[in-house]
Design a protein around this motif. Structure first.
Motif, PDB file in Angstrom:
ATOM      1  N   GLY A 115       0.795  -1.212   0.000  1.00  0.00           N
ATOM      2  CA  GLY A 115       0.000   0.000   0.000  1.00  0.00           C
ATOM      3  C   GLY A 115       0.832   1.269   0.000  1.00  0.00           C
ATOM      4  O   GLY A 115       0.303   2.355   0.013  1.00  0.00           O
TER       5      GLY A 115
ATOM      6  N   SER B 186      -2.348   9.441  -8.066  1.00  0.00           N
ATOM      7  CA  SER B 186      -2.760   8.045  -7.900  1.00  0.00           C
ATOM      8  C   SER B 186      -3.915   7.948  -6.902  1.00  0.00           C
ATOM      9  O   SER B 186      -4.790   7.087  -7.049  1.00  0.00           O
ATOM     10  CB  SER B 186      -1.586   7.169  -7.482  1.00  0.00           C
ATOM     11  OG  SER B 186      -1.014   7.641  -6.296  1.00  0.00           O
ATOM     12  N   ASP B 187      -3.958   8.826  -5.909  1.00  0.00           N
ATOM     13  CA  ASP B 187      -5.070   8.829  -4.959  1.00  0.00           C
ATOM     14  C   ASP B 187      -6.379   9.187  -5.657  1.00  0.00           C
ATOM     15  O   ASP B 187      -7.430   8.629  -5.341  1.00  0.00           O
ATOM     16  CB  ASP B 187      -4.801   9.801  -3.812  1.00  0.00           C
ATOM     17  CG  ASP B 187      -3.717   9.306  -2.867  1.00  0.00           C
ATOM     18  OD1 ASP B 187      -3.472   8.082  -2.817  1.00  0.00           O
ATOM     19  OD2 ASP B 187      -3.109  10.147  -2.170  1.00  0.00           O
TER      20      ASP B 187
ATOM     21  N   ARG C 218      -7.419   6.158  -7.678  1.00  0.00           N
ATOM     22  CA  ARG C 218      -7.930   5.150  -6.740  1.00  0.00           C
ATOM     23  C   ARG C 218      -9.367   5.490  -6.331  1.00  0.00           C
ATOM     24  O   ARG C 218     -10.241   4.610  -6.307  1.00  0.00           O
ATOM     25  CB  ARG C 218      -7.032   5.075  -5.500  1.00  0.00           C
ATOM     26  CG  ARG C 218      -7.455   4.012  -4.507  1.00  0.00           C
ATOM     27  CD  ARG C 218      -6.515   3.992  -3.300  1.00  0.00           C
ATOM     28  NE  ARG C 218      -5.160   3.627  -3.663  1.00  0.00           N
ATOM     29  CZ  ARG C 218      -4.719   2.377  -3.740  1.00  0.00           C
ATOM     30  NH1 ARG C 218      -5.530   1.368  -3.505  1.00  0.00           N
ATOM     31  NH2 ARG C 218      -3.476   2.124  -4.066  1.00  0.00           N
TER      32      ARG C 218
ATOM     33  N   ALA D 222     -12.572   3.104  -7.011  1.00  0.00           N
ATOM     34  CA  ALA D 222     -13.108   2.474  -5.804  1.00  0.00           C
ATOM     35  C   ALA D 222     -14.618   2.281  -5.915  1.00  0.00           C
ATOM     36  O   ALA D 222     -15.193   1.414  -5.260  1.00  0.00           O
ATOM     37  CB  ALA D 222     -12.764   3.312  -4.582  1.00  0.00           C
TER      38      ALA D 222
ATOM     39  N   GLU E  74     -12.727  -3.086  -4.827  1.00  0.00           N
ATOM     40  CA  GLU E  74     -11.505  -2.871  -4.053  1.00  0.00           C
ATOM     41  C   GLU E  74     -10.307  -2.687  -4.987  1.00  0.00           C
ATOM     42  O   GLU E  74      -9.904  -3.611  -5.693  1.00  0.00           O
ATOM     43  CB  GLU E  74     -11.243  -4.058  -3.135  1.00  0.00           C
ATOM     44  CG  GLU E  74      -9.991  -3.879  -2.300  1.00  0.00           C
ATOM     45  CD  GLU E  74      -9.583  -5.149  -1.565  1.00  0.00           C
ATOM     46  OE1 GLU E  74      -8.486  -5.126  -0.991  1.00  0.00           O
ATOM     47  OE2 GLU E  74     -10.334  -6.143  -1.595  1.00  0.00           O
ATOM     48  N   VAL E  75      -9.756  -1.485  -4.989  1.00  0.00           N
ATOM     49  CA  VAL E  75      -8.572  -1.183  -5.787  1.00  0.00           C
ATOM     50  C   VAL E  75      -7.350  -1.566  -4.955  1.00  0.00           C
ATOM     51  O   VAL E  75      -7.149  -1.061  -3.860  1.00  0.00           O
ATOM     52  CB  VAL E  75      -8.523   0.319  -6.170  1.00  0.00           C
ATOM     53  CG1 VAL E  75      -7.235   0.646  -6.907  1.00  0.00           C
ATOM     54  CG2 VAL E  75      -9.740   0.697  -6.994  1.00  0.00           C
ATOM     55  N   CYS E  76      -6.536  -2.482  -5.491  1.00  0.00           N
ATOM     56  CA  CYS E  76      -5.372  -2.975  -4.758  1.00  0.00           C
ATOM     57  C   CYS E  76      -4.116  -2.166  -5.026  1.00  0.00           C
ATOM     58  O   CYS E  76      -3.230  -2.099  -4.178  1.00  0.00           O
ATOM     59  CB  CYS E  76      -5.110  -4.428  -5.129  1.00  0.00           C
ATOM     60  SG  CYS E  76      -6.499  -5.482  -4.727  1.00  0.00           S
ATOM     61  N   ASP E  77      -4.028  -1.575  -6.208  1.00  0.00           N
ATOM     62  CA  ASP E  77      -2.807  -0.849  -6.579  1.00  0.00           C
ATOM     63  C   ASP E  77      -3.119   0.112  -7.714  1.00  0.00           C
ATOM     64  O   ASP E  77      -3.945  -0.191  -8.579  1.00  0.00           O
ATOM     65  CB  ASP E  77      -1.741  -1.852  -7.029  1.00  0.00           C
ATOM     66  CG  ASP E  77      -0.375  -1.220  -7.247  1.00  0.00           C
ATOM     67  OD1 ASP E  77       0.024  -0.363  -6.440  1.00  0.00           O
ATOM     68  OD2 ASP E  77       0.290  -1.604  -8.224  1.00  0.00           O
ATOM     69  N   VAL E  78      -2.472   1.260  -7.685  1.00  0.00           N
ATOM     70  CA  VAL E  78      -2.552   2.243  -8.777  1.00  0.00           C
ATOM     71  C   VAL E  78      -1.133   2.666  -9.096  1.00  0.00           C
ATOM     72  O   VAL E  78      -0.361   2.987  -8.201  1.00  0.00           O
ATOM     73  CB  VAL E  78      -3.387   3.485  -8.387  1.00  0.00           C
ATOM     74  CG1 VAL E  78      -3.325   4.539  -9.473  1.00  0.00           C
ATOM     75  CG2 VAL E  78      -4.821   3.105  -8.102  1.00  0.00           C
TER      76      VAL E  78
ATOM     77  N   VAL F 270      -4.380   0.203 -13.020  1.00  0.00           N
ATOM     78  CA  VAL F 270      -5.183  -0.016 -11.822  1.00  0.00           C
ATOM     79  C   VAL F 270      -5.350  -1.519 -11.662  1.00  0.00           C
ATOM     80  O   VAL F 270      -5.671  -2.213 -12.632  1.00  0.00           O
ATOM     81  CB  VAL F 270      -6.567   0.667 -11.951  1.00  0.00           C
ATOM     82  CG1 VAL F 270      -7.418   0.404 -10.728  1.00  0.00           C
ATOM     83  CG2 VAL F 270      -6.401   2.161 -12.183  1.00  0.00           C
TER      84      VAL F 270
END
Length: 146
Positions: A16, A42-43, A46, A50, A54-58, A73
């Protein structure tokens, strides 16, 4: 304490955070998002995705500190990834409309980034200035045309 665990190489401490892929990346579904505004963080990406699950990585590739206008994503769930592709298509973000599709060549954990793989290059043609020829020592002397 988290910083010390991260410095010691604890992958759970990195999850994360910037600097590495999340745990279980091999099982994740990677989407490529095109046409994002250059100033998008990236936030922000995300938060947009969302809505679909569930977004695990951007990951937003950057050159010289500037976004390339696209992002990757990752979702753990195929149904959520499919929803993001379907409902995220042509979604307005800033002054643009994004395009979402399944990433063609998702990067695997531990895969090498960038560079030129010389193992497939013909001998004597391995890039660089005269690589494979001993810096010009084996060249024929210049012969002017007659």
């Amino acid at each position: 304490q988290d910083e010390r665990a991260e410095a010691a190489g604890d992958p759970a401490a990195r999850e994360g955070r910037h600097g590495g892929p999340p745990a279980g990346v091999e099982e994740m579904i990677t989407l490529k998002v095109d046409n994002i505004p250059f100033e998008t963080s990236s936030d922000q990406v995300r938060a947009i995705f969302a809505e679909f699950g569930e977004v695990c990585d951007v990951y937003i590739p950057r050159r010289d500190g500037r976004s390339g206008g696209y992002a990757f994503v990752r979702f753990r769930n195929q149904v959520e990834a499919d929803a993001a592709i379907e409902r995220g298509q042509d979604l307005p973000v800033g002054n643009r409309r994004i395009s979402v599709q399944l990433a063609q060549n998702p990067r695997n954990k531990g895969e090498r980034r960038g560079g030129f793989d010389r193992s497939h290059a013909p001998r004597g043609r391995q890039g660089g200035f005269g690589a494979g020829r001993g810096r010009g020592q084996h060249r024929e002397p210049y012969q002017p045309r007659e």
